[in-house]
Design an enzyme around this catalytic site. Structure first.
Site, PDB file in Angstrom:
ATOM      1  N   GLY A  76     -25.081   2.063   4.091  1.00 50.24           N
ATOM      2  CA  GLY A  76     -24.385   2.766   3.117  1.00 50.24           C
ATOM      3  C   GLY A  76     -24.727   2.332   1.692  1.00 50.24           C
ATOM      4  O   GLY A  76     -24.374   0.984   1.456  1.00 50.24           O
ATOM      5  N   VAL A  77     -25.152   3.033   0.879  1.00 48.29           N
ATOM      6  CA  VAL A  77     -25.707   2.461  -0.516  1.00 48.29           C
ATOM      7  C   VAL A  77     -24.851   3.263  -1.496  1.00 48.29           C
ATOM      8  O   VAL A  77     -25.529   4.059  -2.535  1.00 48.29           O
ATOM      9  CB  VAL A  77     -27.208   2.673  -0.637  1.00 48.29           C
ATOM     10  CG1 VAL A  77     -27.950   1.534   0.038  1.00 48.29           C
ATOM     11  CG2 VAL A  77     -27.866   4.003  -0.460  1.00 48.29           C
ATOM     12  N   GLY A  78     -23.626   3.410  -1.538  1.00 50.66           N
ATOM     13  CA  GLY A  78     -22.508   4.005  -2.334  1.00 50.66           C
ATOM     14  C   GLY A  78     -22.524   2.797  -3.549  1.00 50.66           C
ATOM     15  O   GLY A  78     -23.308   2.213  -3.935  1.00 50.66           O
ATOM     16  N   VAL A 108     -20.799  -0.092  -3.840  1.00 50.97           N
ATOM     17  CA  VAL A 108     -20.952  -1.380  -3.341  1.00 50.97           C
ATOM     18  C   VAL A 108     -22.239  -1.555  -3.009  1.00 50.97           C
ATOM     19  O   VAL A 108     -23.110  -2.571  -3.246  1.00 50.97           O
ATOM     20  CB  VAL A 108     -19.899  -1.826  -2.367  1.00 50.97           C
ATOM     21  CG1 VAL A 108     -20.274  -3.218  -1.877  1.00 50.97           C
ATOM     22  CG2 VAL A 108     -18.373  -1.600  -2.883  1.00 50.97           C
ATOM     23  N   LYS A 136       0.746  -1.061   0.158  1.00 55.08           N
ATOM     24  CA  LYS A 136       0.034   0.058   0.011  1.00 55.08           C
ATOM     25  C   LYS A 136       0.959   1.316  -0.020  1.00 55.08           C
ATOM     26  O   LYS A 136       2.096   1.159   0.511  1.00 55.08           O
ATOM     27  CB  LYS A 136      -1.008  -0.074   1.332  1.00 55.08           C
ATOM     28  CG  LYS A 136      -2.151   0.845   1.202  1.00 55.08           C
ATOM     29  CD  LYS A 136      -3.248   0.178   0.623  1.00 55.08           C
ATOM     30  CE  LYS A 136      -4.664   1.160   0.476  1.00 55.08           C
ATOM     31  NZ  LYS A 136      -5.758   0.333   0.042  1.00 55.08           N
TER      32      LYS A 136
HETATM   33  P1  NAD Z   1     -18.656   4.943  -1.501  1.00 56.71           P
HETATM   34  O1  NAD Z   1     -18.107   6.148  -1.289  1.00 56.71           O
HETATM   35  O2  NAD Z   1     -19.263   4.652  -2.744  1.00 56.71           O
HETATM   36  O3  NAD Z   1     -20.074   4.451  -0.549  1.00 56.71           O
HETATM   37  C1  NAD Z   1     -19.981   4.540   0.668  1.00 56.71           C
HETATM   38  C2  NAD Z   1     -21.158   5.020   1.210  1.00 56.71           C
HETATM   39  O4  NAD Z   1     -21.416   5.116   2.643  1.00 56.71           O
HETATM   40  C3  NAD Z   1     -21.658   6.634   0.544  1.00 56.71           C
HETATM   41  O5  NAD Z   1     -22.961   6.737  -0.041  1.00 56.71           O
HETATM   42  C4  NAD Z   1     -21.577   7.393   1.891  1.00 56.71           C
HETATM   43  O6  NAD Z   1     -22.760   8.530   1.801  1.00 56.71           O
HETATM   44  C5  NAD Z   1     -22.042   6.205   2.810  1.00 56.71           C
HETATM   45  N1  NAD Z   1     -21.985   6.642   4.432  1.00 56.71           N
HETATM   46  C6  NAD Z   1     -20.683   7.212   4.636  1.00 56.71           C
HETATM   47  N2  NAD Z   1     -20.857   7.576   6.150  1.00 56.71           N
HETATM   48  C7  NAD Z   1     -22.034   6.846   6.443  1.00 56.71           C
HETATM   49  C8  NAD Z   1     -22.850   6.747   7.652  1.00 56.71           C
HETATM   50  N3  NAD Z   1     -22.290   7.265   8.675  1.00 56.71           N
HETATM   51  N4  NAD Z   1     -23.930   6.153   7.647  1.00 56.71           N
HETATM   52  C9  NAD Z   1     -24.483   5.511   6.586  1.00 56.71           C
HETATM   53  N5  NAD Z   1     -23.978   5.814   5.403  1.00 56.71           N
HETATM   54  C10 NAD Z   1     -22.649   6.348   5.198  1.00 56.71           C
HETATM   55  O7  NAD Z   1     -17.689   3.766  -1.198  1.00 56.71           O
HETATM   56  P2  NAD Z   1     -17.864   2.090  -1.945  1.00 56.71           P
HETATM   57  O8  NAD Z   1     -16.609   2.102  -2.815  1.00 56.71           O
HETATM   58  O9  NAD Z   1     -19.302   1.662  -1.996  1.00 56.71           O
HETATM   59  O10 NAD Z   1     -17.381   1.205  -0.634  1.00 56.71           O
HETATM   60  C11 NAD Z   1     -18.034   0.964   0.429  1.00 56.71           C
HETATM   61  C12 NAD Z   1     -16.943   0.388   1.384  1.00 56.71           C
HETATM   62  O11 NAD Z   1     -16.486  -0.965   0.897  1.00 56.71           O
HETATM   63  C13 NAD Z   1     -15.933   1.056   2.094  1.00 56.71           C
HETATM   64  O12 NAD Z   1     -15.596   0.548   3.351  1.00 56.71           O
HETATM   65  C14 NAD Z   1     -14.864   0.562   1.032  1.00 56.71           C
HETATM   66  O13 NAD Z   1     -13.319   0.424   1.652  1.00 56.71           O
HETATM   67  C15 NAD Z   1     -15.166  -0.980   0.986  1.00 56.71           C
HETATM   68  N6  NAD Z   1     -14.703  -1.754  -0.154  1.00 56.71           N
HETATM   69  C16 NAD Z   1     -15.129  -1.236  -1.473  1.00 56.71           C
HETATM   70  C17 NAD Z   1     -14.644  -1.998  -2.605  1.00 56.71           C
HETATM   71  C18 NAD Z   1     -14.936  -1.570  -4.008  1.00 56.71           C
HETATM   72  O14 NAD Z   1     -14.810  -2.237  -5.228  1.00 56.71           O
HETATM   73  N7  NAD Z   1     -15.498  -0.119  -4.214  1.00 56.71           N
HETATM   74  C19 NAD Z   1     -13.842  -3.220  -2.704  1.00 56.71           C
HETATM   75  C20 NAD Z   1     -13.519  -3.392  -1.170  1.00 56.71           C
HETATM   76  C21 NAD Z   1     -13.958  -2.798  -0.030  1.00 56.71           C
END
Ligand code: NAD
Length: 358
Positions: free
Chosen positions: A179-181, A183, A80
């Protein structure tokens, strides 16, 4: 702090402090292990308050990548990079070119990609100086956004955990998603298609409304997600979602989601286990994204195109590994996160021994 004595050091093969006078780049590249292949892990840009904080973060994240890559059974080790700085004000193309030169200087021991605070556009500058960059677009080996593949792995993992904990499929099961980002939204669609009921929360109201419209999910405020009646809690936001407070409030028997570092402390994993709940170790269930990236690295190395079948085969194997973690936890009466750590360490040690013997 002495690097070698630091709790996070844990037998790193290399820790590189990078300084570039022209651009002001200050970066730490941590390589935990190359036993299974070149170290791979993203580059994070963050305004760390101290160099020690940056070093500790780099070391922890790099070791975590070793474990994740070993459990995903991909031919990559763990590494990293962190860049010390404010991603809103301190970015320049020259800074990322300097970072690219540092990566190139490691001769392929470390493959970088985007992480928090670093975008694809930033990595395009790094790529001018080194070929060891994954996650870019517009070439035949490119793997695209890893999130849908992460979500697919999490979906299959949730299904497996529900089978184990409740002896049923997903139809009619209620899943609470925090969290509905990228993933979480993909996961919600897959779960809804499988007949699950969804309760969702996010701090982003627009994202919530969109996902609810597509899936029929019920929306609750962020603080209420731990109190809803749901068989599954799926953390898909930030780390530390499972802590002493939330654990006392969760009603279901399964914790399985995409977020990294879900357990606030390892002790919480023990408490969760003692309560009779089933936890899918985060770095196992969310390994789909890195599998996708590994397919890109393999294709770049071989000069071929991205191979979705390779990804599918690895996703299948990831679920077998998750099942093995759950089986051993049950048989050995030990929390799943301890079993997963032990399996990851054994896989890395096995690769080290094979390398020595070769
Ligand atoms: P993202 O930023 O697209 O989504 C995260 C969501 O969480 C956002 O919509 C944000 O508004 C919401 N959020 C933040 N704080 C919050 C809270 N207190 N309560 C409710 N919702 C909240 O990120 P992502 O890419 O969807 O990743 C989500 C998680 O998965 C992270 O922990 C990331 O490290 C992990 N992850 C992602 C991937 C990937 O392929 N994207 C792979 C492995 C792990």
């Amino acid at each position: 702090m002495s690097i070698f004595d630091s709790a996070a050091f844990e037998n790193h093969e290399g820790v590189h402090a990078v300084f570039d006078e022209m651009t002001g780049l200050r970066s730490i590249i941590a390589i935990h292990s190359t036993a299974r292949g070149p170290a791979a892990g993203g580059c994070r840009m963050w305004p760390y308050e101290t160099d020690d904080a940056a070093l500790t973060d780099a070391l922890k994240l790099s070791r975590a990548m070793s474990y994740k890559n070993a459990m995903a059974d991909i031919p990559l080790g763990g590494g990293k990079a962190v860049i010390i700085g404010d991603s809103r004000t301190d970015k320049t193309p020259a800074l990322f070119e300097a970072f690219g030169r540092a990566v190139e200087g490691l001769g392929g021991q470390y493959w970088t990609a985007e992480d928090v605070g670093v975008s694809v556009a930033d990595m395009v500058h790094a790529r001018r100086q080194t070929r060891y960059v994954a996650g870019l677009e517009g070439h035949p080996a490119a793997s695209g956004d890893p999130s849908p593949v992460t979500a697919e792995g999490v979906f299959r993992g949730v299904r497996l955990c529900v089978e184990r904990a409740y002896g049923r499929d997903l139809k009619g099961v209620t899943v609470a998603i925090q969290g509905v980002g990228h993933v979480g939204a993909n996961l919600a669609e897959k779960l809804a298609a499988a007949g699950a009921h969804l309760i969702i929360t996010d701090v982003n109201e627009a994202a919530l409304a969109q996902v609810a419209a597509r899936t029929g999910a019920t929306i609750v405020p962020p603080a209420a997600i731990f109190d809803v009646e749901a068989e599954v809690f799926a953390p898909c936001a930030l780390g530390g979602a499972v802590n002493a407070d939330s654990l006392a409030r969760l009603t279901g028997r399964v914790v399985a989601g995409g977020a990294n570092n879900q357990l606030a402390t390892p002790q919480i994993g023990r408490l969760l286990f003692d309560k009779g709940m089933l936890y899918a170790p985060d770095y196992v269930i969310n390994g789909g994204g890195i599998i996708n990236v590994a397919a890109e690295i393999a294709a770049i190395e071989a000069g071929t195109a991205f191979d979705p079948d390779w990804v599918e085969a690895r996703l299948d194997r990831l679920m077998i590994t998750l099942g093995e973690v759950l089986d051993r936890s049950l048989a050995e009466k030990r929390p799943t996160h301890e079993v997963a750590d032990e399996m990851a360490k054994a896989r890395i040690a096995g690769a080290q021994a094979a390398r020595k013997a070769a």
